[in-house]
Each structure stands twice: as C-alpha cells, then as structure tokens.
Design a protein around this motif. Structure first.
Motif, PDB file in Angstrom:
ATOM      1  N   LYS A 162      -0.360  33.963  82.282  1.00  0.00           N
ATOM      2  CA  LYS A 162      -1.110  33.900  83.360  1.00  0.00           C
ATOM      3  C   LYS A 162      -1.659  35.203  83.899  1.00  0.00           C
ATOM      4  O   LYS A 162      -1.124  36.295  83.840  1.00  0.00           O
ATOM      5  CB  LYS A 162      -0.335  33.364  84.554  1.00  0.00           C
ATOM      6  CG  LYS A 162      -0.411  31.949  84.701  1.00  0.00           C
ATOM      7  CD  LYS A 162       0.245  31.600  86.166  1.00  0.00           C
ATOM      8  CE  LYS A 162       0.800  30.287  86.241  1.00  0.00           C
ATOM      9  NZ  LYS A 162       1.284  29.749  87.603  1.00  0.00           N
ATOM     10  N   GLY A 166      -4.769  36.331  88.999  1.00  0.00           N
ATOM     11  CA  GLY A 166      -5.384  34.992  88.703  1.00  0.00           C
ATOM     12  C   GLY A 166      -6.189  34.067  89.767  1.00  0.00           C
ATOM     13  O   GLY A 166      -5.917  34.234  90.746  1.00  0.00           O
ATOM     14  N   GLY A 168      -8.501  29.989  89.888  1.00  0.00           N
ATOM     15  CA  GLY A 168      -9.342  29.054  89.276  1.00  0.00           C
ATOM     16  C   GLY A 168      -8.875  28.820  87.821  1.00  0.00           C
ATOM     17  O   GLY A 168      -9.829  28.439  87.102  1.00  0.00           O
ATOM     18  N   GLY A 169      -7.733  29.167  87.296  1.00  0.00           N
ATOM     19  CA  GLY A 169      -7.404  28.779  85.820  1.00  0.00           C
ATOM     20  C   GLY A 169      -7.772  29.796  85.123  1.00  0.00           C
ATOM     21  O   GLY A 169      -7.548  29.567  83.661  1.00  0.00           O
ATOM     22  N   LYS A 170      -8.425  30.821  85.137  1.00  0.00           N
ATOM     23  CA  LYS A 170      -9.019  31.872  84.461  1.00  0.00           C
ATOM     24  C   LYS A 170      -7.823  32.848  83.806  1.00  0.00           C
ATOM     25  O   LYS A 170      -6.957  33.121  84.745  1.00  0.00           O
ATOM     26  CB  LYS A 170     -10.221  32.707  85.276  1.00  0.00           C
ATOM     27  CG  LYS A 170     -11.410  31.869  85.342  1.00  0.00           C
ATOM     28  CD  LYS A 170     -12.403  32.788  85.361  1.00  0.00           C
ATOM     29  CE  LYS A 170     -13.612  31.967  85.634  1.00  0.00           C
ATOM     30  NZ  LYS A 170     -13.735  31.753  87.203  1.00  0.00           N
ATOM     31  N   MET A 172      -5.769  32.020  81.884  1.00  0.00           N
ATOM     32  CA  MET A 172      -4.423  31.221  81.679  1.00  0.00           C
ATOM     33  C   MET A 172      -4.479  30.704  80.263  1.00  0.00           C
ATOM     34  O   MET A 172      -5.433  30.162  79.838  1.00  0.00           O
ATOM     35  CB  MET A 172      -4.397  30.163  82.700  1.00  0.00           C
ATOM     36  CG  MET A 172      -3.101  29.426  82.847  1.00  0.00           C
ATOM     37  SD  MET A 172      -3.305  28.329  84.323  1.00  0.00           S
ATOM     38  CE  MET A 172      -3.222  29.322  85.866  1.00  0.00           C
ATOM     39  N   VAL A 207       5.957  24.356  82.232  1.00  0.00           N
ATOM     40  CA  VAL A 207       6.817  23.260  82.750  1.00  0.00           C
ATOM     41  C   VAL A 207       6.058  21.878  82.300  1.00  0.00           C
ATOM     42  O   VAL A 207       4.797  21.720  81.989  1.00  0.00           O
ATOM     43  CB  VAL A 207       6.419  23.418  84.296  1.00  0.00           C
ATOM     44  CG1 VAL A 207       7.308  21.952  84.856  1.00  0.00           C
ATOM     45  CG2 VAL A 207       6.958  24.448  84.785  1.00  0.00           C
ATOM     46  N   PRO A 210       3.824  18.607  83.890  1.00  0.00           N
ATOM     47  CA  PRO A 210       3.609  19.181  84.958  1.00  0.00           C
ATOM     48  C   PRO A 210       3.141  18.492  86.071  1.00  0.00           C
ATOM     49  O   PRO A 210       1.823  17.868  86.086  1.00  0.00           O
ATOM     50  CB  PRO A 210       2.986  20.622  84.643  1.00  0.00           C
ATOM     51  CG  PRO A 210       2.362  20.322  83.618  1.00  0.00           C
ATOM     52  CD  PRO A 210       2.688  19.304  82.809  1.00  0.00           C
ATOM     53  N   HIS A 239      -7.276  22.998  84.624  1.00  0.00           N
ATOM     54  CA  HIS A 239      -6.628  23.543  85.901  1.00  0.00           C
ATOM     55  C   HIS A 239      -7.222  23.611  87.231  1.00  0.00           C
ATOM     56  O   HIS A 239      -7.214  24.409  88.106  1.00  0.00           O
ATOM     57  CB  HIS A 239      -6.175  25.039  85.420  1.00  0.00           C
ATOM     58  CG  HIS A 239      -5.227  24.863  84.281  1.00  0.00           C
ATOM     59  ND1 HIS A 239      -4.050  24.290  84.155  1.00  0.00           N
ATOM     60  CD2 HIS A 239      -5.477  25.593  82.886  1.00  0.00           C
ATOM     61  CE1 HIS A 239      -3.576  24.438  83.031  1.00  0.00           C
ATOM     62  NE2 HIS A 239      -4.302  25.322  82.234  1.00  0.00           N
ATOM     63  N   GLU A 279       2.067  26.506  96.662  1.00  0.00           N
ATOM     64  CA  GLU A 279       1.954  25.818  95.620  1.00  0.00           C
ATOM     65  C   GLU A 279       3.010  25.832  94.555  1.00  0.00           C
ATOM     66  O   GLU A 279       3.714  26.818  94.416  1.00  0.00           O
ATOM     67  CB  GLU A 279       0.708  26.301  94.622  1.00  0.00           C
ATOM     68  CG  GLU A 279      -0.350  26.045  95.607  1.00  0.00           C
ATOM     69  CD  GLU A 279      -1.712  26.160  94.916  1.00  0.00           C
ATOM     70  OE1 GLU A 279      -3.083  25.780  95.060  1.00  0.00           O
ATOM     71  OE2 GLU A 279      -1.897  26.933  93.817  1.00  0.00           O
ATOM     72  N   ILE A 281       5.063  23.978  91.178  1.00  0.00           N
ATOM     73  CA  ILE A 281       4.752  23.253  89.908  1.00  0.00           C
ATOM     74  C   ILE A 281       6.321  22.301  89.639  1.00  0.00           C
ATOM     75  O   ILE A 281       7.193  23.147  89.976  1.00  0.00           O
ATOM     76  CB  ILE A 281       4.496  23.932  88.890  1.00  0.00           C
ATOM     77  CG1 ILE A 281       4.020  23.396  87.419  1.00  0.00           C
ATOM     78  CG2 ILE A 281       5.435  25.218  88.503  1.00  0.00           C
ATOM     79  CD1 ILE A 281       2.634  23.176  87.293  1.00  0.00           C
ATOM     80  N   GLU A 297       2.133  29.987  93.793  1.00  0.00           N
ATOM     81  CA  GLU A 297       1.594  30.973  94.427  1.00  0.00           C
ATOM     82  C   GLU A 297       1.347  30.578  95.936  1.00  0.00           C
ATOM     83  O   GLU A 297       1.578  29.269  96.181  1.00  0.00           O
ATOM     84  CB  GLU A 297       0.400  31.218  93.912  1.00  0.00           C
ATOM     85  CG  GLU A 297      -0.707  30.248  93.967  1.00  0.00           C
ATOM     86  CD  GLU A 297      -2.169  30.571  93.484  1.00  0.00           C
ATOM     87  OE1 GLU A 297      -2.356  31.831  93.256  1.00  0.00           O
ATOM     88  OE2 GLU A 297      -2.802  29.834  93.129  1.00  0.00           O
TER      89      GLU A 297
HETATM   90  P1  ADP Z   1      -4.936  29.515  89.516  1.00  0.00           P
HETATM   91  O1  ADP Z   1      -4.294  30.669  90.616  1.00  0.00           O
HETATM   92  O2  ADP Z   1      -5.595  30.384  88.603  1.00  0.00           O
HETATM   93  O3  ADP Z   1      -5.293  28.418  90.030  1.00  0.00           O
HETATM   94  P2  ADP Z   1      -2.286  28.453  89.529  1.00  0.00           P
HETATM   95  O4  ADP Z   1      -1.166  29.389  89.101  1.00  0.00           O
HETATM   96  O5  ADP Z   1      -2.327  28.223  90.939  1.00  0.00           O
HETATM   97  O6  ADP Z   1      -3.448  29.263  88.834  1.00  0.00           O
HETATM   98  O7  ADP Z   1      -2.182  27.554  88.407  1.00  0.00           O
HETATM   99  C1  ADP Z   1      -3.413  26.449  88.198  1.00  0.00           C
HETATM  100  C2  ADP Z   1      -2.697  25.120  87.554  1.00  0.00           C
HETATM  101  O8  ADP Z   1      -1.969  25.526  86.208  1.00  0.00           O
HETATM  102  C3  ADP Z   1      -1.585  24.490  88.208  1.00  0.00           C
HETATM  103  O9  ADP Z   1      -2.107  23.651  89.098  1.00  0.00           O
HETATM  104  C4  ADP Z   1      -1.006  23.952  87.040  1.00  0.00           C
HETATM  105  O10 ADP Z   1      -1.665  22.716  86.610  1.00  0.00           O
HETATM  106  C5  ADP Z   1      -1.002  24.699  86.004  1.00  0.00           C
HETATM  107  N1  ADP Z   1       0.259  25.664  85.690  1.00  0.00           N
HETATM  108  C6  ADP Z   1       0.502  26.517  86.296  1.00  0.00           C
HETATM  109  N2  ADP Z   1       1.689  27.187  86.075  1.00  0.00           N
HETATM  110  C7  ADP Z   1       2.202  26.273  84.971  1.00  0.00           C
HETATM  111  C8  ADP Z   1       3.550  26.270  84.346  1.00  0.00           C
HETATM  112  N3  ADP Z   1       4.365  27.335  84.681  1.00  0.00           N
HETATM  113  N4  ADP Z   1       3.784  24.997  83.697  1.00  0.00           N
HETATM  114  C9  ADP Z   1       2.633  24.272  83.555  1.00  0.00           C
HETATM  115  N5  ADP Z   1       1.643  24.076  84.218  1.00  0.00           N
HETATM  116  C10 ADP Z   1       1.213  25.309  85.158  1.00  0.00           C
END
Ligand code: ADP
Length: 661
Positions: A162, A166, A168-170, A172, A207, A210, A239, A279, A281, A297
C-alpha cells in the motif's frame, strides 16, 4: 473552550456535499456562503446558498483547491466558519491552520490530528501504541526491494502493498507469492509517485474474505468522545465503495462494543475533535469476531456515507460538527444514550458506464428523476438540465433507504433505484439495482471481492436491447413524419414505399449507439387500425418485446430510450450533420457542441475554408461529431488541441468569415 456563536458559514466545496451542508446550516439559522468555479456558476449549491463567490477556473487545482482564494472569499463575506465537506481541502492541515490564523473556525479537527493521521505508517504506529489492533505488517521507513521482500515473507503471503500516502485504492497491490513481489512493488511505487508524489509503501498481511467495517466517532473540546456505531462498506469495486450500510450485517454486540472502544481510543490518541471515521479491515471468513479486526486508517472528516449513520441514530452529524466547532459539548456525550434504530443502506449513483469499464460519462442530464418514497432520502448536487463535466467527481446523487430491517431497507433501495431515471450521461443505476437485489448480498454473504467476482452478471453485459431500439426507431419516425392522420387520399400520394398487394415496407437507416443499422418499417394497411412495426434484417417483424417500461427522451440528434436504468441512443443517420444551434456563425466562433474529447483539428490558423468544410471532430458518448464551417472564411485562431477534453460551449476555433469582414 468557551462556546462562540457562529452566524455564517462558507462551504469550501461543491456538489451534493455542499448542498447537504447548506441544508443543515440553514436549519440552524446560519447565513450560507457558497464558492464556485467558472464551470459551477449555475450549480445547485450556488442556487441554494444565500451568497456565492467565484474562486477561479473549472479545474479544481485552480479553484476548489485554492486555499488563498477561498480564504479571501471568506474574508469578503465575513464568514465565521468554513465547512470543508469531504475531498478537496478537508484533510489539509495547512488549510485548517490558515483558517485559524484568519480568525475563522474550521469545521473539522485540529491540524495536528489531521497531520498525525495523514500518513498511514505513522498513524498505525501511533494507534498501535494506544493498544488498537493494526494489521500485521511492515510500516517502517526502509524501502529497499530486498528488505521489503524479506518482510513480506516474514508476514506470510498473501500480502498487500500500500502507498503510505495512499487514498482511493491507488498504489495498492495484492501479492500472492514471492515470485510476484518485485514487479508488484515497482508498479505500486510508480503509481504512488504519480498519484501522490510519494513512492513510499508499506507491506501488510492481506486479510482473507476482507470486510470493510468503519466506526463513526465524534469528540468535543471538553474531553467527551463517543462512537455512532459502524458502517459496512464491503461492497466495493476496485477498493472503491459502491453501497454502504449500517449496521454491519451479522455484527455481534460484543464485537461492536470492542470495535467502538478501539475507535474511540484511536481518536483520543491524536487529541481528536469533531467527526471522524476509523476504518477497520475484518476477516470475514467466520463472521465478525472481536479478535478479527484491525485498524486501517482514520479519515479526519465527514464521510460520503454518513447518511446511513444519521438514519439509524436519528442524529444530524453536520449539526454536531457545527456545535463542536462552536465549542459546545457533544449533543449526546454518553455512549449509553446512543442507540441503533432499524437499518440503512446508501447507493452511490454515478454518471459512469458499467458496460464500458465504468468510465465516467459526461454531458447534459437530459432527464433526471430521483424518487421520493417512504424511508428514502436523496442527497444530490444536480438537477435535470445540469451537466456532468469532466472536471469533478461524476456523482449524480446518493440514494439512501432506511427501514425497520435490512430486508426492508434493501427493498426500498431497489424500489427507489427502479424509479430513478437518468438520461444523457450513462449511469450505474441498473448496476446498483442488481446489487441491491443480489441474493448472496441479501443473505449477508459478501466481502470486498464480491462485485469484482460477479461483475459480468451485475453489469448486464451483453443484454439485448432490441425492444428499446425498435421503440427508438418508432419515435424517430413519428418525429420525422407526424401522425399519418386519416391517411393519404390516394395510394399514389404516399412516398413511403407503398406497393400494391404487399405489406407497406420501407427501409429506414438509423444509428444505434453510433453504429449504422437499417430498420425496416412495416406500415399497417390504411383503415385496419394497426400500428407501425419496426424490424431489423430477417427478424420477424412482429417480435413483440417483453421489456419493462420504456421512456423516450428527445436529444438534439434523435432519442434516448431508457429502460431498467440503461439507455440506448437511436439517432438520425447523418453523423456530420452538426446541430446548428451550437454555432454562432455571425462571430464565426466554433464551439464544442457537448462535453467530450477533441479528436482531431483539421485546420490551422491562416487556412482558407469554405462553408460546410469540416474543421474539427469531437467525440462524445462514443460518437464522433464533425464541426463544420458556417460560412466561407479564414481560420483566425485555434483555441484547443487534439486529445483535449472540452466542455460544452468551449470555444474551439475562430473564423474570420467573409460576411463578417
Ligand atoms: P485507500 O486509502 O487507498 O482507500 P485503504 O487503506 O482505506 O486504502 O483500503 C481500501 C480498501 O482496500 C479497503 O476497504 C479494503 O477493501 C482493502 N484493504 C485494505 N487493507 C487490506 C488488507 N490488509 N487486506 C485486505 N484488504 C485490504
């Protein structure tokens, strides 16, 4: 902190969130001040506010992200406080500080708390110290590929890389084994550099099954801190949240209590004040467990999905934000005084094309009907006639449904989506409805991979739209030749392919979604009372459709037939026939007829052109539109480049025309 009276608020945002903040501010008796970019002069949030100030050109970097211009507007308007909404400046500690320096209350947490939670690695270390479970992983400073690969092996695959900065899933990447690690790391770092200007990553345990479960927290400046229960945001695509609900399906009370406690601890660890979201997981393989969730986060602002929490608690979170910003204690300061009532779901209605990879779809909303109904709340920032532009998030509305049970809430949501009409830009309404009705989701068996696993079925890819096309052709025919009336006096007057002794057939070329097709019209025998039938090729003309109710919406070039949340464009066949309304031929200015991409510019300054000559091609909704010269003349200026996105009405080419000279 002694309470201060707030009498006015500037909303440093746009769209549905600005409208939503204005609604509560007005109810509380605050004077509301909007800001807007050039593209938003006529936007709904501007119309709703008591006052509005321009802050720059359409791109957000030149307007909604310009702290200096927003503060100048606040000073001019004499605003007591600034509500940042979400996105834009909401999580910029410098902006919170600049507000304080200007003597304006920032409706949000202290800059120090935003800063502390801003970087994922530092935030994790901090909350871990406070005893909050964090996902096992490496959150340190070292970034050498070999070192990180060794950490990944120690954590155990699968792992998730990650971006530290980060969002928005970018940046990752899920990695399932050591052989894929190096390539995944390089691509995550590249994406993180591009998106955030910071290539640093962290590595954590991926995870399994998840579930994204987050806790709404609220703290005041008097040391009170409570949580307003959880939201489940596991229905995601890449994501990104799609449907959110509260409470989380299958949440045992003791797990809720443990998560709530952990969230409040995390907020206290950074001296939090205001609304925030922690948030987590959760490992969903065996249901939600007290030892199976980890901090991801904290979002130090109001969330898009806050309405579901408002629905189940009966509290207005924006009102709480204003009260806390004014230095008042929390309206409910004791955890035991908060309770959950019923179940709520929210669907994010976007102008995007599920069948086309979910690309944003811009353009004018030719029709927009957002349903009312029992337990239904709509948060929107647009009206019919407004345009979805390429400059901002293409959200059209949030549809929120509340009911006594989860089933009732989902039924209401599906019903509301079924009554939603969007025409113009494509929308995800059919996709959302399919989700609200998906049996596995209804049964509570889902995790964050649910949508991506079942995407084809949910987007209705490959579904036939023959009935819609036939209906569209019939509408075009009716428009071209108004009702036949009592019928021609003599068969020889008819110019529609009348043939003695045969069915009255006529070929009728059309464009279906930009593709040329030939319809065959079968006219009824005069006096038989029959109606026009439309067919394609050899297909049986009578093939009656079993489609649901259809709506026909007129467009400048034809019609859109909308049914079940999907639309089909049926248009007149001349693609180079420009809508003359959009060309101001006296001034010789050629404007973009719609939002789209400028594919090609066919002329250069100094070129002589003749009336009708093609000057440029704009592509919108997968169709190309040629722009032609309204008169003979000379090209004076070309104001846009091929490849560029252009907004409807943007000046592209200026001609010195013969008659103007
Ligand atoms: P961003 O800040 O880019 O949105 P997040 O950390 O909030 O990223 O994570 C976004 C999504 O990614 C989560 O809602 C979940 O679906 C997935 N995710 C994040 N961490 C994990 C993890 N350790 N294992 C599995 N999925 C994860």
């Amino acid at each position: 902190m002694t309470p201060r009276r707030l009498t006015s608020v500037l909303i440093a945002n746009r769209g549905e969130i600005a409208c939503r903040v204005i609604r509560t501010a007005r109810r509380l008796g605050l004077r509301t001040i909007a800001v807007h970019s050039e593209a938003d002069r006529e936007a709904l949030h501007v119309a709703l506010a008591d006052e509005a100030y321009p802050i720059g050109p359409a791109p957000a970097a030149e307007s909604y992200l310009r702290a200096d211009r927003i503060l100048a507007a606040a000073a001019r308007a004499g605003a007591d406080c600034i509500h940042p909404g979400y996105g834009f400046l909401s999580e910029r500690p410098d902006f919170a500080e600049a507000c304080a320096q200007a003597g304006i209350a920032f409706v949000g947490p202290p800059a120090s708390a935003i800063r502390a939670m801003g970087l994922k690695d530092a935030a994790k270390a901090l909350v871990a110290q406070a005893g909050v479970p964090v996902v096992p992983g490496y959150h340190g400073a070292r970034q050498e590929p070999d070192f990180l690969a060794a950490e990944a092996a120690a954590i155990g695959y699968p792992v998730l890389i990650k971006a530290v900065a980060g969002g928005g899933g970018k940046g990752m990447r899920r990695v399932d084994g050591p052989e894929d690690f190096a390539a995944a790391l390089a691509s995550a770092q590249r994406e993180a550099s591009g998106a955030f200007g910071d290539p640093r990553v962290l590595v954590e345990k991926y995870v399994l099954a998840p579930r994204h479960v987050e806790i709404q927290v609220f703290c005041d400046a008097h040391g009170n801190a409570v949580h307003l229960f959880e939201r489940d945001c596991s229905l995601q695509r890449r994501h990104q949240k799609v449907i959110e609900e509260a409470p989380a399906p299958g949440m045992p009370p003791e797990v809720r209590a443990a998560m709530g406690r952990a969230a409040v601890e995390a907020a206290r660890a950074v001296g939090y004040v205001g609304a925030g979201t922690i948030e987590f997981i959760a490992d969903g393989r065996e249901g939600l467990r007290a030892d199976g969730f980890w901090f991801m986060e904290m979002n130090t602002r109001l969330q898009v999905e806050h309405p579901v929490t408002e629905a189940i608690t009966g509290h207005d979170l924006v009102e709480w934000q204003f009260r806390v910003a004014a230095g008042e204690p929390l309206p409910v300061a004791r955890q035991d005084d908060l309770a959950i009532r019923g179940h709520a779901v929210e669907a994010r209605l976007y102008a995007e094309d599920p069948a086309g990879g979910f690309l944003p779809s811009t353009g004018r909303l030719l029709a927009l009907e957002l349903p009312a109904g029992e337990g239904i709340r709509i948060d929107t920032g647009v009206r019919a006639g407004d345009s979805v532009t390429p400059y901002y998030d293409p959200m059209i509305a949030k549809v929120i449904a509340h009911g006594a049970s989860r089933d009732e809430a989902l039924d209401r949501l599906a019903g509301a989506l079924g009554r939603t009409l969007v025409a113009g830009p494509r929308s995800n309404v059919a996709f959302l409805k399919a989700l609200a009705e998906a049996p596995e989701f209804r049964a509570g068996r889902f995790d964050t991979g649910f949508i991506d696993r079942d995407l084809a079925a949910l987007t209705g890819a490959g579904a036939s739209h023959d009935a819609e096309v036939r209906r569209g052709v019939a509408a075009l025919v009716a428009r071209a030749r108004p009702a036949p009336g009592p019928g021609p006096a003599s068969p020889w007057d008819a110019d529609d392919g009348f043939q003695l002794g045969q069915a009255r057939r006529q070929a009728w070329p059309v464009l279906v979604e930009g593709e040329a097709r030939e319809a065959v019209l079968h006219w009824p025998e005069p006096g038989t009372g029959g109606s026009l039938r439309v067919a394609f090729g050899d297909e049986a003309a009578a093939a009656a459709s079993a489609a649901g109710p259809m709506r026909v919406v007129e467009t400048p070039r034809g019609v859109l037939v909308v049914s079940g949340g999907r639309q089909v464009a049926v248009e007149a066949p001349d693609p180079f026939d420009v809508d003359l309304d959009h060309i101001d031929d006296r001034g010789g200015t050629i404007k973009a007829p719609m939002h789209g991409r400028l594919v090609e510019v066919l002329v250069a300054p100094g070129d002589r052109v003749v009336r009708g000559q093609r000057l440029a091609i704009v592509e919108a909704m997968k169709m190309e539109h040629a722009l032609t010269a309204p008169a003979d003349g000379e090209v004076a200026e070309v104001s846009a480049q091929a490849g560029q996105q252009v907004a409807e009405g943007a000046r592209l080419i200026t001609l010195k025309t013969e008659d103007a000279a």
